[in-house]
Design an enzyme around this catalytic site. Structure first.
Site, PDB file in Angstrom:
ATOM      1  N   SER A 118       0.810  -1.212   0.000  1.00 18.16           N
ATOM      2  CA  SER A 118       0.000   0.000   0.000  1.00 18.16           C
ATOM      3  C   SER A 118       0.843   1.261   0.000  1.00 18.16           C
ATOM      4  O   SER A 118       0.300   2.363  -0.004  1.00 18.16           O
ATOM      5  CB  SER A 118      -0.928  -0.001   1.227  1.00 18.16           C
ATOM      6  OG  SER A 118      -0.201  -0.282   2.403  1.00 18.16           O
ATOM      7  N   HIS A 139      -2.712  -2.924  -5.725  1.00 11.34           N
ATOM      8  CA  HIS A 139      -3.142  -2.527  -4.389  1.00 11.34           C
ATOM      9  C   HIS A 139      -4.653  -2.658  -4.282  1.00 11.34           C
ATOM     10  O   HIS A 139      -5.403  -1.787  -4.709  1.00 11.34           O
ATOM     11  CB  HIS A 139      -2.689  -1.087  -4.103  1.00 11.34           C
ATOM     12  CG  HIS A 139      -3.096  -0.596  -2.753  1.00 11.34           C
ATOM     13  ND1 HIS A 139      -3.314   0.739  -2.488  1.00 11.34           N
ATOM     14  CD2 HIS A 139      -3.341  -1.258  -1.581  1.00 11.34           C
ATOM     15  CE1 HIS A 139      -3.668   0.877  -1.228  1.00 11.34           C
ATOM     16  NE2 HIS A 139      -3.696  -0.320  -0.657  1.00 11.34           N
ATOM     17  N   GLU A 151      -5.702  -0.189  -7.228  1.00 16.04           N
ATOM     18  CA  GLU A 151      -4.643   0.694  -7.731  1.00 16.04           C
ATOM     19  C   GLU A 151      -3.611  -0.169  -8.439  1.00 16.04           C
ATOM     20  O   GLU A 151      -3.053  -1.093  -7.846  1.00 16.04           O
ATOM     21  CB  GLU A 151      -3.960   1.429  -6.577  1.00 16.04           C
ATOM     22  CG  GLU A 151      -4.586   2.729  -6.181  1.00 16.04           C
ATOM     23  CD  GLU A 151      -3.729   3.494  -5.191  1.00 16.04           C
ATOM     24  OE1 GLU A 151      -3.497   4.688  -5.411  1.00 16.04           O
ATOM     25  OE2 GLU A 151      -3.299   2.899  -4.178  1.00 16.04           O
ATOM     26  N   ASN A 189      -3.370   6.118  -0.415  1.00 18.09           N
ATOM     27  CA  ASN A 189      -2.841   6.362   0.925  1.00 18.09           C
ATOM     28  C   ASN A 189      -2.133   7.698   1.060  1.00 18.09           C
ATOM     29  O   ASN A 189      -2.018   8.225   2.175  1.00 18.09           O
ATOM     30  CB  ASN A 189      -1.918   5.216   1.333  1.00 18.09           C
ATOM     31  CG  ASN A 189      -2.717   4.001   1.760  1.00 18.09           C
ATOM     32  OD1 ASN A 189      -3.693   4.117   2.482  1.00 18.09           O
ATOM     33  ND2 ASN A 189      -2.326   2.833   1.283  1.00 18.09           N
TER      34      ASN A 189
END
Length: 295
Positions: A118, A139, A151, A189
């Site tokens: 991540s 991800h 992702e 993130n």
């Protein structure tokens, strides 16, 4: 591409295995611990049961999904014959680099190697294997069977053809892939973790309590889950690891983790996985909270 190997039977790994198996792929779920594999398979079965009760799938779909998953404790045996290997181990750079060094030794150069990291650099991970053009980030979001976003992160050396294969594969899973470039935290993130960290800072500075902070963000900002509850669901140790990666990568104090988060992780209060975080999670409450996510 029909044979998938997933390394790590934890929250993300078993969710990824569940998703691929439900879509008809043959999945080899690998973990060094037989206990972790048993727990991961039990989680998959429980989540499938909830889907049957909800009417999302039929009972026979559950059994087909389970039958598509084979468990292994030996990495070499587990990845044998895999078209794609997805690493979903703990968010620790040294651990991930070690796994990819092993994969370099046991997988043919035609095998695509993906990581569910991540925040950690895909380019850095790819640098430890021959033919880094086959290394890519996938991800997934938690819980994997429910969340639509994936992702897709291209490292500096990731081949365009590999990216296309993985983008197309995500669509086959019923997901929405979004291609991003390889910078700390990627997109999800890089935006989410500073918000969670700021919510923790707000609690740390005694501006408001846990319930009040989450209520403001849910009712005022339209979020389905408050940032502190979300942090518990992600895992406070994972949040801390991601913030540390971004803090180191950008050299920017705005990514420095809140001291309260650091102390909670040191104390073993990691959220749902440990039974306590910003909220209390007894076994009955924990099962109820997770069930609501799948409802």
């Amino acid at each position: 591409m029909k044979n998938i190997a997933v390394i790590g039977a934890g929250t993300m790994g078993n969710g990824i295995a569940h998703t691929f198996a439900q879509c008809g792929f043959t999945v080899k779920l690998i973990d060094v611990s037989e206990k972790s594999l048993d727990k991961g398979m039990a989680t998959i079965a429980a989540n499938l049961d909830r889907m049957v009760v909800k009417g999302t799938i039929l009972a026979e779909d559950k059994f087909k999904t389970i039958s598509n998953i084979i468990t292994y404790t030996d990495l070499k045996d587990g990845v044998a014959g895999a078209d794609l290997v997805i690493e979903a181990a703990t968010e620790n750079v040294d651990l991930k680099l070690n796994i990819f060094k092993q994969l370099n030794d046991v997988c043919p150069h035609s095998t695509i190697l993906a990581t569910n990291t991540s925040s950690i650099s895909i380019t850095q991970i790819g640098a430890v294997v021959a033919h880094p053009e086959r290394v890519i980030g996938m991800h997934f979001m938690n819980p994997v069977p429910v969340m639509k976003l994936v992702e897709i992160i291209r490292g500096y050396n990731t081949a365009a053809a590999v990216t296309k294969v993985i983008m197309d594969l995500a669509v086959q899973l019923g997901k929405t892939p979004v291609q991003v470039n390889d910078y700390p935290g990627f997109v999800a993130n890089r935006i989410l973790m500073p918000m969670i960290n700021e919510a923790i800072e707000t609690l740390y500075n005694q501006v408001a309590g846990v319930y009040e902070i989450d209520t403001v963000m849910k009712l005022g900002m339209g979020q389905p889950m408050g940032p502190l509850q979300l942090a518990d669901f992600i895992g406070l140790d994972v949040c801390l690891a991601i913030l540390n990666v971004m803090h180191e990568g950008f050299k920017n104090p705005k990514y420095a983790p809140c001291p309260l988060l650091v102390n909670m992780v040191r104390a073993g209060k990691l959220g749902i996985k440990s039974g306590e975080g910003f909220y209390d999670y007894s076994e009955s409450k924990k099962a109820d909270k997770i069930a609501k996510v799948f409802s």
